[in-house]
Structures are given as C-alpha cells and as structure tokens.
Design a protein around this motif. Sequence first.
Motif, PDB file in Angstrom:
ATOM      1  N   SER A  39       0.198   1.770   7.359  1.00  6.99           N
ATOM      2  CA  SER A  39      -0.584   0.674   7.917  1.00  6.99           C
ATOM      3  C   SER A  39      -1.911   1.215   8.404  1.00  6.99           C
ATOM      4  O   SER A  39      -2.043   2.425   8.666  1.00  6.99           O
ATOM      5  CB  SER A  39       0.182   0.006   9.064  1.00  6.99           C
ATOM      6  N   GLY A  40      -2.885   0.331   8.531  1.00  7.11           N
ATOM      7  CA  GLY A  40      -4.222   0.718   8.958  1.00  7.11           C
ATOM      8  C   GLY A  40      -5.250  -0.154   8.257  1.00  7.11           C
ATOM      9  O   GLY A  40      -4.900  -1.216   7.696  1.00  7.11           O
ATOM     10  N   PRO A  41      -6.512   0.250   8.269  1.00  8.53           N
ATOM     11  CA  PRO A  41      -7.527  -0.483   7.497  1.00  8.53           C
ATOM     12  C   PRO A  41      -7.086  -0.620   6.034  1.00  8.53           C
ATOM     13  O   PRO A  41      -6.504   0.314   5.463  1.00  8.53           O
ATOM     14  CB  PRO A  41      -8.774   0.398   7.629  1.00  8.53           C
ATOM     15  N   GLN A  42      -7.320  -1.774   5.448  1.00  7.72           N
ATOM     16  CA  GLN A  42      -6.741  -2.105   4.143  1.00  7.72           C
ATOM     17  C   GLN A  42      -7.051  -1.054   3.080  1.00  7.72           C
ATOM     18  O   GLN A  42      -6.149  -0.596   2.365  1.00  7.72           O
ATOM     19  CB  GLN A  42      -7.245  -3.465   3.686  1.00  7.72           C
ATOM     20  N   GLN A  43      -8.288  -0.651   2.960  1.00  2.90           N
ATOM     21  CA  GLN A  43      -8.648   0.315   1.932  1.00  2.90           C
ATOM     22  C   GLN A  43      -7.983   1.671   2.176  1.00  2.90           C
ATOM     23  O   GLN A  43      -7.507   2.323   1.244  1.00  2.90           O
ATOM     24  CB  GLN A  43     -10.170   0.464   1.861  1.00  2.90           C
ATOM     25  N   VAL A  44      -7.905   2.073   3.451  1.00  2.00           N
ATOM     26  CA  VAL A  44      -7.282   3.359   3.781  1.00  2.00           C
ATOM     27  C   VAL A  44      -5.788   3.314   3.495  1.00  2.00           C
ATOM     28  O   VAL A  44      -5.221   4.248   2.921  1.00  2.00           O
ATOM     29  CB  VAL A  44      -7.553   3.713   5.254  1.00  2.00           C
ATOM     30  N   ALA A  45      -5.136   2.220   3.891  1.00  3.33           N
ATOM     31  CA  ALA A  45      -3.701   2.096   3.667  1.00  3.33           C
ATOM     32  C   ALA A  45      -3.370   2.072   2.180  1.00  3.33           C
ATOM     33  O   ALA A  45      -2.411   2.723   1.733  1.00  3.33           O
ATOM     34  CB  ALA A  45      -3.178   0.832   4.342  1.00  3.33           C
ATOM     35  N   GLN A  46      -4.162   1.351   1.389  1.00  2.70           N
ATOM     36  CA  GLN A  46      -3.912   1.301  -0.050  1.00  2.70           C
ATOM     37  C   GLN A  46      -4.177   2.651  -0.703  1.00  2.70           C
ATOM     38  O   GLN A  46      -3.462   3.040  -1.644  1.00  2.70           O
ATOM     39  CB  GLN A  46      -4.790   0.215  -0.679  1.00  2.70           C
ATOM     40  N   ALA A  47      -5.168   3.373  -0.202  1.00  2.00           N
ATOM     41  CA  ALA A  47      -5.438   4.711  -0.746  1.00  2.00           C
ATOM     42  C   ALA A  47      -4.273   5.656  -0.435  1.00  2.00           C
ATOM     43  O   ALA A  47      -3.863   6.458  -1.287  1.00  2.00           O
ATOM     44  CB  ALA A  47      -6.746   5.251  -0.171  1.00  2.00           C
ATOM     45  N   LEU A  48      -3.718   5.537   0.782  1.00  3.28           N
ATOM     46  CA  LEU A  48      -2.560   6.361   1.132  1.00  3.28           C
ATOM     47  C   LEU A  48      -1.355   6.011   0.256  1.00  3.28           C
ATOM     48  O   LEU A  48      -0.629   6.896  -0.194  1.00  3.28           O
ATOM     49  CB  LEU A  48      -2.209   6.167   2.610  1.00  3.28           C
ATOM     50  N   GLN A  49      -1.154   4.725   0.044  1.00  5.37           N
ATOM     51  CA  GLN A  49      -0.036   4.314  -0.806  1.00  5.37           C
ATOM     52  C   GLN A  49      -0.173   4.892  -2.205  1.00  5.37           C
ATOM     53  O   GLN A  49       0.798   5.417  -2.779  1.00  5.37           O
ATOM     54  CB  GLN A  49       0.030   2.789  -0.870  1.00  5.37           C
ATOM     55  N   LYS A  50      -1.343   4.828  -2.766  1.00  2.72           N
ATOM     56  CA  LYS A  50      -1.565   5.340  -4.111  1.00  2.72           C
ATOM     57  C   LYS A  50      -1.385   6.857  -4.160  1.00  2.72           C
ATOM     58  O   LYS A  50      -0.845   7.404  -5.142  1.00  2.72           O
ATOM     59  CB  LYS A  50      -2.971   4.962  -4.581  1.00  2.72           C
ATOM     60  N   LYS A  51      -1.780   7.525  -3.086  1.00  4.97           N
ATOM     61  CA  LYS A  51      -1.708   8.986  -3.056  1.00  4.97           C
ATOM     62  C   LYS A  51      -0.275   9.486  -2.871  1.00  4.97           C
ATOM     63  O   LYS A  51       0.129  10.478  -3.490  1.00  4.97           O
ATOM     64  CB  LYS A  51      -2.593   9.515  -1.929  1.00  4.97           C
ATOM     65  N   LEU A  52       0.502   8.805  -2.033  1.00  5.10           N
ATOM     66  CA  LEU A  52       1.821   9.307  -1.652  1.00  5.10           C
ATOM     67  C   LEU A  52       2.944   8.777  -2.527  1.00  5.10           C
ATOM     68  O   LEU A  52       3.997   9.427  -2.636  1.00  5.10           O
ATOM     69  CB  LEU A  52       2.117   8.941  -0.187  1.00  5.10           C
ATOM     70  N   ASP A  53       2.773   7.628  -3.118  1.00  2.00           N
ATOM     71  CA  ASP A  53       3.860   7.007  -3.881  1.00  2.00           C
ATOM     72  C   ASP A  53       4.222   7.887  -5.072  1.00  2.00           C
ATOM     73  O   ASP A  53       3.357   8.300  -5.848  1.00  2.00           O
ATOM     74  CB  ASP A  53       3.428   5.623  -4.370  1.00  2.00           C
ATOM     75  N   ALA A  58       1.202  -4.941   7.388  1.00  2.00           N
ATOM     76  CA  ALA A  58       0.004  -5.585   7.924  1.00  2.00           C
ATOM     77  C   ALA A  58      -0.449  -4.971   9.246  1.00  2.00           C
ATOM     78  O   ALA A  58      -1.646  -4.967   9.552  1.00  2.00           O
ATOM     79  CB  ALA A  58       0.252  -7.076   8.107  1.00  2.00           C
ATOM     80  N   SER A  59       0.494  -4.468  10.044  1.00  2.00           N
ATOM     81  CA  SER A  59       0.132  -3.940  11.354  1.00  2.00           C
ATOM     82  C   SER A  59       1.118  -2.857  11.758  1.00  2.00           C
ATOM     83  O   SER A  59       2.180  -2.685  11.136  1.00  2.00           O
ATOM     84  CB  SER A  59       0.121  -5.055  12.403  1.00  2.00           C
ATOM     85  N   ALA A  60       0.763  -2.159  12.841  1.00  2.00           N
ATOM     86  CA  ALA A  60       1.662  -1.135  13.353  1.00  2.00           C
ATOM     87  C   ALA A  60       2.963  -1.751  13.858  1.00  2.00           C
ATOM     88  O   ALA A  60       4.046  -1.180  13.682  1.00  2.00           O
ATOM     89  CB  ALA A  60       0.972  -0.354  14.469  1.00  2.00           C
ATOM     90  N   ASP A  61       2.865  -2.927  14.489  1.00  2.00           N
ATOM     91  CA  ASP A  61       4.078  -3.590  14.985  1.00  2.00           C
ATOM     92  C   ASP A  61       4.996  -3.987  13.830  1.00  2.00           C
ATOM     93  O   ASP A  61       6.221  -3.862  13.939  1.00  2.00           O
ATOM     94  CB  ASP A  61       3.701  -4.822  15.807  1.00  2.00           C
ATOM     95  N   ALA A  62       4.431  -4.454  12.745  1.00  2.00           N
ATOM     96  CA  ALA A  62       5.239  -4.827  11.570  1.00  2.00           C
ATOM     97  C   ALA A  62       5.923  -3.596  10.989  1.00  2.00           C
ATOM     98  O   ALA A  62       7.088  -3.654  10.570  1.00  2.00           O
ATOM     99  CB  ALA A  62       4.367  -5.502  10.523  1.00  2.00           C
ATOM    100  N   LEU A  63       5.213  -2.480  10.986  1.00  2.33           N
ATOM    101  CA  LEU A  63       5.803  -1.244  10.468  1.00  2.33           C
ATOM    102  C   LEU A  63       6.951  -0.774  11.359  1.00  2.33           C
ATOM    103  O   LEU A  63       8.031  -0.405  10.865  1.00  2.33           O
ATOM    104  CB  LEU A  63       4.726  -0.164  10.368  1.00  2.33           C
ATOM    105  N   LYS A  64       6.738  -0.792  12.672  1.00  2.00           N
ATOM    106  CA  LYS A  64       7.798  -0.360  13.579  1.00  2.00           C
ATOM    107  C   LYS A  64       9.021  -1.267  13.478  1.00  2.00           C
ATOM    108  O   LYS A  64      10.163  -0.789  13.560  1.00  2.00           O
ATOM    109  CB  LYS A  64       7.265  -0.321  15.019  1.00  2.00           C
ATOM    110  N   GLU A  65       8.809  -2.553  13.307  1.00  2.00           N
ATOM    111  CA  GLU A  65       9.944  -3.464  13.140  1.00  2.00           C
ATOM    112  C   GLU A  65      10.700  -3.161  11.856  1.00  2.00           C
ATOM    113  O   GLU A  65      11.935  -3.194  11.822  1.00  2.00           O
ATOM    114  CB  GLU A  65       9.434  -4.911  13.114  1.00  2.00           C
ATOM    115  N   ALA A  66       9.986  -2.839  10.797  1.00  2.00           N
ATOM    116  CA  ALA A  66      10.643  -2.479   9.536  1.00  2.00           C
ATOM    117  C   ALA A  66      11.442  -1.194   9.675  1.00  2.00           C
ATOM    118  O   ALA A  66      12.516  -1.052   9.090  1.00  2.00           O
ATOM    119  CB  ALA A  66       9.590  -2.342   8.427  1.00  2.00           C
ATOM    120  N   VAL A  67      10.926  -0.255  10.476  1.00  2.00           N
ATOM    121  CA  VAL A  67      11.656   0.994  10.702  1.00  2.00           C
ATOM    122  C   VAL A  67      12.949   0.721  11.453  1.00  2.00           C
ATOM    123  O   VAL A  67      14.019   1.230  11.087  1.00  2.00           O
ATOM    124  CB  VAL A  67      10.771   1.995  11.470  1.00  2.00           C
ATOM    125  N   ARG A  68      12.896  -0.080  12.504  1.00  2.00           N
ATOM    126  CA  ARG A  68      14.090  -0.370  13.297  1.00  2.00           C
ATOM    127  C   ARG A  68      15.122  -1.166  12.499  1.00  2.00           C
ATOM    128  O   ARG A  68      16.321  -1.043  12.739  1.00  2.00           O
ATOM    129  CB  ARG A  68      13.699  -1.115  14.571  1.00  2.00           C
TER     130      ARG A  68
END
Length: 338
Positions: free
Chosen positions: A52-66, A76-86
């Motif tokens: 999660s983060g700024p859209q372009q940065v997050a998409q670049a990370l996804q492309k790099k790490l996937d 969409a947000s840090a809270d959404a990510l933490k909820e998905a983790v839990r």
Amino acid sequence: MPDSPSPAAATGAGRKLTAAVLGLTALVTVMLCAFALPGVNGGPRHIPVGVSGPQQVAQALQKKLDGDAWDVTVHASADALKEAVRNRDVSGGLVVTSGGIDVYTVTAGGPMAANALTAMANAVAAQQQTQATVHDLVPFPEDDPRGAGFSAAALPMIFGGIFPAVALSRLFPGHGGLRTRLAGVLLYSLVAGAAVAAFLQYGTGSLSGDYWLTTLGLALGMAALTTTFIGLEAVMGMAGIGLGAAVVMLLGNPFSGLATGPHWLPSGWAAFGQLLPPGASGSLLRANAFFDGAGAGAPALVLTAWVALGVTLVLVADHRRPVQAPSQTAGVARESVA
C-alpha cells in the motif's frame, strides 16, 4: 557336538538376513528423504502479501516483487492492509510512507515467512535509501515468543492418534467391539483435546486464543487421526494401523508445515500436506489459537472428511457378518438335526 545347519538352511537364513538388511536400509533412506527434503527445498513459495502507498509506488512494488516467492496485491490503505493481514487474506505487507516503509508481519502465522518478508522489506528500503519499521500484528505469546511449544505439538498429536487406536483395538477386539472402539475414540478425542489445549495454553503459555475453540479444533484433529486408524484396523487388521502410521509419519508430519507455515514448502508438497490430518490439524490449531478462527474452514472440512472416512470404514466392517469356522458350522447343523 550339535549338528551344524544344512547348506540349504544356511542359504535360506542368509537370504532372510540380506532381505531384512536391505529392507531396513530402504526404510531409513525413505525416512531421511521425507524429513530432509522439505527442509532442503524450503523457502518462500507464493506467499500472499500486500502493498500500500501512493498508487504508482504501490503498483511498481507489485510489479517488482510478484513472482515465485511472493503473490502481491495492492491495498487502498494501510488500514485495509492490516485488516487483510488479521483476516489471513495475506501473510503480511509493506506500506510505503513519506517517512519510510512500514512492514506488517504475523509471526504466529509462520515465523519463516515473517523473517523472509522482513528481509525483503529491508532490501527494498535500502534500495530506496530509507528505513523499514517492523510491526508484528500477531506475535506468539510472551511466555513462548519463538513458538517452541506450538511447533513441538506435531508429533504428540500424531502419536495421540496412533496409540489410542492400538489400545482400543486390544481392549475391545473383534467384531463385537467395533462400536465400543468407535465410541471410545470420540470420547478420547474430546478429553484429550481439552487436556492438550490446557497444557499448551496454561502450562507453557504457547497459545493465546479462546480455550474452548482451541479444544474443539484439537479434538477434531485427534478424532480424524484415531477414527481413521480404527477404521483401517477394522477392515485390514493391525496391518491397517501400520499402513496409516507409515503414511502419517513419513508424509503427514514433514509436509504439515506446522513449524514453518505451509507457504514455506514447495507448492505441491504444501497442498498435499494440508490434505493429510497432521497438516490440517496444525492449520486449524494455528487459526483458532492466534487468529480467532480466521481461515479455519478449510482445515476443519478436511478433518471432518477424515472422520467420515474412518466412521464409514467402521460401519462397513460392522455390517460384515463374522465368518464361522467349519467346526462351528458343523455343530450348528448337528444341533438343528437333533
């Protein structure tokens, strides 16, 4: 002087000894392969993580790490990510902020995956000349921060399925004891599940979830193992228990992923291990003990299927009529004539 064995007898004994030595060597080799290969070939395999983060940065990370190691989704947000983790939708994630990278891990969900995610985040942070801050959302309890008690539960649970099946088969043998053995399995599973949960949660402090929910999960896991062994014994005799024990020990235990988490095994091995009682029992225990039951549905369904298989085998054996010996049949015929 005692008679020396004949050449034929000596040759037969030599063949038996050779066969025994070769058979035992093959058994040791198979055991070594079963326990060593998962460790040697272990590593991150399609671990689901979020970014999660700024859209372009997050998409670049996804492309790099996937890739083979990580399955990356953008949140969409840090809270959404933490909820998905839990909720166990992902096993952790990275949030890019103006001050650096926040890393969210779940050590109780798999310590090896948490360590790998932390290392990966540190590497990304170093490339971006920033710092990575780790937040463990679901750690192991303070009394057992490394999860040693949880990891050590695998073999006791397996033996807790084998030994009761052998004992009940000896105490209540034959066709007449089938239903008694089955009732004993169900009663044992409830009592033993409560005892194991109490020891791990209150004795060693290795679990932190709801005690009764954990107890039910452990009872289901023990019932899956013991009921299956009882069913195999009812159909095949003690050879059935031996066959089941070999499969569980040589395949179920090393492929369970209890200590590392299933995502640390090669994909096919992990999927197969989760279909066997030890792997499903470990996943159900992890879900109930640390995640309030999140992700418990699939392993509970697998264990229920094993219980159903064991009960079915017992019912099949129960509906078989015992074969009477010829002397008994003749005696019945003589009594009928008289």
